[in-house]
Design an enzyme around this catalytic site. Structure first.
Site, PDB file in Angstrom:
ATOM      1  N   TRP A  97       0.840  -1.216   0.000  1.00 14.12           N
ATOM      2  CA  TRP A  97       0.000   0.000   0.000  1.00 14.12           C
ATOM      3  C   TRP A  97       0.871   1.262   0.000  1.00 14.12           C
ATOM      4  O   TRP A  97       0.505   2.283  -0.586  1.00 14.12           O
ATOM      5  CB  TRP A  97      -0.899  -0.011   1.236  1.00 14.12           C
ATOM      6  CG  TRP A  97      -1.711   1.230   1.409  1.00 14.12           C
ATOM      7  CD1 TRP A  97      -2.919   1.528   0.830  1.00 14.12           C
ATOM      8  CD2 TRP A  97      -1.381   2.380   2.213  1.00 14.12           C
ATOM      9  NE1 TRP A  97      -3.352   2.764   1.225  1.00 14.12           N
ATOM     10  CE2 TRP A  97      -2.424   3.316   2.074  1.00 14.12           C
ATOM     11  CE3 TRP A  97      -0.302   2.684   3.045  1.00 14.12           C
ATOM     12  CZ2 TRP A  97      -2.428   4.536   2.734  1.00 14.12           C
ATOM     13  CZ3 TRP A  97      -0.293   3.903   3.696  1.00 14.12           C
ATOM     14  CH2 TRP A  97      -1.347   4.816   3.539  1.00 14.12           C
ATOM     15  N   HIS A  98       2.042   1.162   0.651  1.00 13.78           N
ATOM     16  CA  HIS A  98       2.899   2.341   0.738  1.00 13.78           C
ATOM     17  C   HIS A  98       3.537   2.706  -0.605  1.00 13.78           C
ATOM     18  O   HIS A  98       3.916   3.868  -0.804  1.00 13.78           O
ATOM     19  CB  HIS A  98       4.001   2.122   1.776  1.00 13.78           C
ATOM     20  CG  HIS A  98       3.521   2.245   3.191  1.00 13.78           C
ATOM     21  ND1 HIS A  98       2.864   1.216   3.838  1.00 13.78           N
ATOM     22  CD2 HIS A  98       3.564   3.273   4.082  1.00 13.78           C
ATOM     23  CE1 HIS A  98       2.552   1.620   5.066  1.00 13.78           C
ATOM     24  NE2 HIS A  98       2.956   2.849   5.242  1.00 13.78           N
ATOM     25  N   GLY A  99       3.699   1.750  -1.474  1.00 11.00           N
ATOM     26  CA  GLY A  99       4.302   2.086  -2.751  1.00 11.00           C
ATOM     27  C   GLY A  99       4.514   0.864  -3.620  1.00 11.00           C
ATOM     28  O   GLY A  99       4.604  -0.265  -3.126  1.00 11.00           O
TER      29      GLY A  99
END
Length: 488
Positions: free
Chosen positions: A320-322
């Site tokens: 989700w962060h990247g």
């Protein structure tokens, strides 16, 4: 436009607040929507239409779920609605990542395949998509009714204090505040105080120590000293950058009558990784628990499945962060430790062991290395430095390019992390605050009480004013510095 910019502080915010408070109560949601859309369009007006499209999509499917009485039909509409939201995230954030990974697996490149898209990642997309999904799922679960007011729902999705980097809000927690909320001078002043604290964290601490981390992670074959300094500086930079943004978001919310959930609660005093995730990015932890871990079965499906669920949730949380394998590895690192702590019972025993706090802090720092690195290989270069494979000295060429006061601010930041609890208690004492609720971990009222601890009395007001002018003076002399979580 970011909160820590002159345009926002001296132009957008005063104009918005003037319009907002002059707007009749019945039309304040309209003021929120138009103000938030203006804030977002300041970056890219074309991606504002994507935000509006996701809002319309989610609103329409929310009403369809609400109207259906047959469970299978409610499930169908919820599934389609969630898939639509995830598709937006998949296209703009993950399409090229999976395509590039697929191409590499077959010994080629996505450019050679002729299908590489030049996509810009819309800022805030990960946050407003998660909020949209939670809205649909809550209606499906009958945890909350769908709102019939489109403007109220649009205000919830686009609410500019939290639109770009959270905290991740849920409509069921905010619905009453959207329709009716209290505005008072006391609440507004607490909001200004919290905003100033967040601004100071970002400008005076995070940005000041950033060069130490940036230089270390840019170094080739870093020595132990360089790699350790980079890891330690980034650990503090990320905390003061992100918690600073969250404080500013909560402060802005208070200025317009909202009370958001607290997003941080001194995470670096955690005694286990399990505790760390109760203190770090709390709104994301809660979201992953309620909308991913629990639907997967949580801890109700036997030990093995519980460990698998923990790892899977953290893997997806990392992704989700990247769209980078570094975030996948970071998620695996935390998921693995969460599973190990559950299997050994360490999460419950840790509070009684003196080694638990420094041990957890080291684990968290090691995780930040791969989180910060541009690529997996550069992360392992840093790890090689940390075990001394490139020597232990601190080379002069590393120090030459750093600001002279960077290490002073690094030590100051470390001291604040250690003394944060005592600083808060001190302010509670001098302001004679009688509200202890805000000191509790993860308490929704924590942010207000934290602000309250800095409010009203003359000493506190003077300190906050001085902090504001220091931050503004520093802001005037530095270049543009976006928040680290904007990229997510």
């Amino acid at each position: 436009m970011v909160f820590s910019s002159e345009q926002f502080i001296f132009l957008f915010l005063p104009l918005f607040l003037a319009v907002y408070y002059l707007t009749p109560a019945k039309l304040k949601s309209w003021a929120l929507v138009l103000g938030s859309y203006s804030f977002y369009a300041w970056w890219r007006i074309d991606f504002l239409f994507l935000l509006i499209a996701v809002t319309l999509w989610t609103y329409w499917f929310g009403l369809r779920i609400q109207q259906r009485t047959v469970e299978s039909e409610r499930q169908l509409y919820c599934t389609i609605g969630v898939i639509g939201c995830l598709s937006v995230l998949g296209v703009f954030k993950y399409f090229n990542f999976f395509l590039d990974s697929f191409a590499v697996a077959f010994g080629t490149t996505s450019d050679a395949l002729g299908v590489h898209w030049q996509l810009i990642l819309p800022i805030g997309i990960s946050f407003y998509v998660f909020q949209s999904i939670s809205y649909l799922v809550d209606i499906k679960r009958k945890d909350a009714p769908a709102t019939r007011s489109f403007v109220d729902f649009a205000a919830f999705i686009a609410l500019f204090p939290q639109l770009i980097a959270g905290p991740i809000l849920r409509f069921k927690d905010l619905a009453d505040q959207i329709t009716s909320r209290e505005h008072s001078f006391e609440k507004f002043s607490k909001g200004m105080t919290l905003f100033t604290v967040g601004l100071a964290k970002k400008i005076l601490l995070a940005d000041a120590i950033a060069p130490i981390a940036d230089s270390a992670f840019a170094a080739t074959d870093p020595s132990f000293a360089v790699a350790f300094l980079g890891m330690f500086a980034y650990t503090l930079q990320l905390y003061f950058d992100f918690s600073g943004y969250s404080d500013m978001a909560l402060g802005l919310g208070l200025m317009i009558g909202f009370q958001f959930i607290q997003n941080f609660d001194r995470p670096y005093i955690s005694r286990s990784i399990t505790e760390f995730w109760r203190r770090w990015h709390i709104s994301l932890s809660v979201w992953l628990r309620d909308y991913l871990y629990v639907p997967l079965g949580g801890n109700r499906v036997g030990p093995t499945r519980t460990y698998v669920n923990l790892c899977l949730v953290m893997l997806l949380g990392g992704l989700w962060h990247g769209s980078n394998w570094t975030f996948v590895l970071w998620g695996a690192w935390h998921g693995g430790w969460l599973a190990l702590e559950r299997a050994t019972g360490w999460g419950a025993k840790a509070k009684d062991h003196w080694i638990s706090l420094p041990f957890t802090f080291v684990l968290v720092m090691l995780g930040w290395v791969v989180f910060r690195a541009e690529t997996v290989s550069s992360a392992f270069e840093s790890y090689a430095g940390l075990i001394g494979l490139n020597g232990f000295a601190l080379p002069d060429d590393y120090l030459v390019g750093l600001p002279q006061d960077a290490f002073l601010f690094l030590m100051l930041s470390a001291a604040i992390v250690v003394l944060e609890g005592r600083i808060r208690s001190f302010y509670l004492a001098i302001t004679d605050s009688s509200d202890p609720v805000g000191q509790q971990a993860g308490s929704p009222g924590g942010a207000i009480a934290a602000a309250s601890s800095l409010a009203m009395p003359l000493v506190s007001a003077t300190a906050v004013s001085a902090l504001f002018f220091l931050a503004i003076a520093k802001l005037a002399e530095q270049s543009f510095s976006p928040f680290l979580y904007f990229q997510f």
